[in-house]
Design a protein around this motif. Structure first.
Motif, PDB file in Angstrom:
ATOM      1  N   ASN A  77       0.835  -1.207   0.000  1.00  0.00           N
ATOM      2  CA  ASN A  77       0.000   0.000   0.000  1.00  0.00           C
ATOM      3  C   ASN A  77       0.867   1.254   0.000  1.00  0.00           C
ATOM      4  O   ASN A  77       0.534   2.243  -0.630  1.00  0.00           O
ATOM      5  N   HIS A  78       1.981   1.190   0.715  1.00  0.00           N
ATOM      6  CA  HIS A  78       2.908   2.334   0.818  1.00  0.00           C
ATOM      7  C   HIS A  78       3.541   2.638  -0.535  1.00  0.00           C
ATOM      8  O   HIS A  78       3.676   3.794  -0.921  1.00  0.00           O
ATOM      9  N   LEU A  79       3.922   1.609  -1.241  1.00  0.00           N
ATOM     10  CA  LEU A  79       4.612   1.794  -2.510  1.00  0.00           C
ATOM     11  C   LEU A  79       3.657   2.082  -3.665  1.00  0.00           C
ATOM     12  O   LEU A  79       4.074   2.494  -4.722  1.00  0.00           O
ATOM     13  N   ASP A  80       2.387   1.864  -3.456  1.00  0.00           N
ATOM     14  CA  ASP A  80       1.399   2.004  -4.520  1.00  0.00           C
ATOM     15  C   ASP A  80       1.003   3.460  -4.698  1.00  0.00           C
ATOM     16  O   ASP A  80      -0.108   3.862  -4.460  1.00  0.00           O
ATOM     17  N   LEU A  81       1.966   4.270  -5.125  1.00  0.00           N
ATOM     18  CA  LEU A  81       1.708   5.703  -5.351  1.00  0.00           C
ATOM     19  C   LEU A  81       1.421   5.969  -6.801  1.00  0.00           C
ATOM     20  O   LEU A  81       1.933   5.379  -7.661  1.00  0.00           O
TER      21      LEU A  81
END
Length: 191
Positions: free
Chosen positions: A187-191
């Motif tokens: 979720n953190h990397l899913d920018l």
């Protein structure tokens, strides 16, 4: 005993960072100059093609003596609506990820930690808290953007180190914790 205190201390530092991030997020959202993501997309759709000059109109003629007098202005990302929207998105993602990480640490890792006393990297949580506090003290765009990027990277490091630590645990206890941490990281990397 030191290990069990270190996880709670790490969580406490992350809670302080999360509180600071939420205050920053609220302040930026209250700022009237901040467009919402919807405003940016609507404005882009409504802008249409650039206007063409009418016949006979050309670029403005330079007046004699003005050549070289113009001082080029550096590009200022704080003046760009799109740049502000990106910063808002990244800030929201860091807030969301921090909240998710704390929840995983409190509900899944804390009980495991009491039982297995795995190592916790307290330094990273302290650094994350310090970066967030620095962001709150220096609201200027270039510094804020640099701090936000540093907070993003530090949070990613915390999660990766926790995953690495979980992989060293027995297979029967690491599955749920690794899955939860990987989901937070995704979720953190899913920018």
């Amino acid at each position: 005993m030191a290990y069990s205190l270190s996880l709670q201390a790490a969580i406490n530092h992350q809670i302080v960072a999360l509180q600071t991030l939420r205050v920053l997020q609220e302040q930026r959202d209250r700022d009237l100059g901040q467009p919402t993501l919807e405003d940016v997309s609507v404005a882009t759709e409504q802008a249409g093609p650039p206007e063409q000059p009418e016949k006979g109109e050309g670029p403005a003629e330079e007046k004699p003596g003005e050549e070289g007098n113009a001082v080029p202005q550096p590009w200022d990302p704080s003046q760009c609506s799109l740049a502000r929207a990106v910063v808002r998105t990244v800030l929201a993602r860091v807030v969301q990820t921090t909240a998710q990480l704390i929840q995983v640490e409190q509900t899944i890792l804390a009980p495991l930690h009491q039982e297995l006393n795995f190592p916790v990297y307290l330094k990273d949580s302290i650094e994350f808290r310090n970066i967030c506090c620095h962001m709150a003290q220096h609201g200027e765009e270039p510094i804020f953007d640099q701090d936000l990027n540093a907070a993003y990277k530090c949070l990613k490091t915390i999660i990766k180190k926790l995953i690495h630590t979980m992989l060293s645990l027995p297979a029967d206890v690491r599955a749920l914790s690794c899955m939860a941490l990987r989901q937070v990281l995704q979720n953190h990397l899913d920018l």
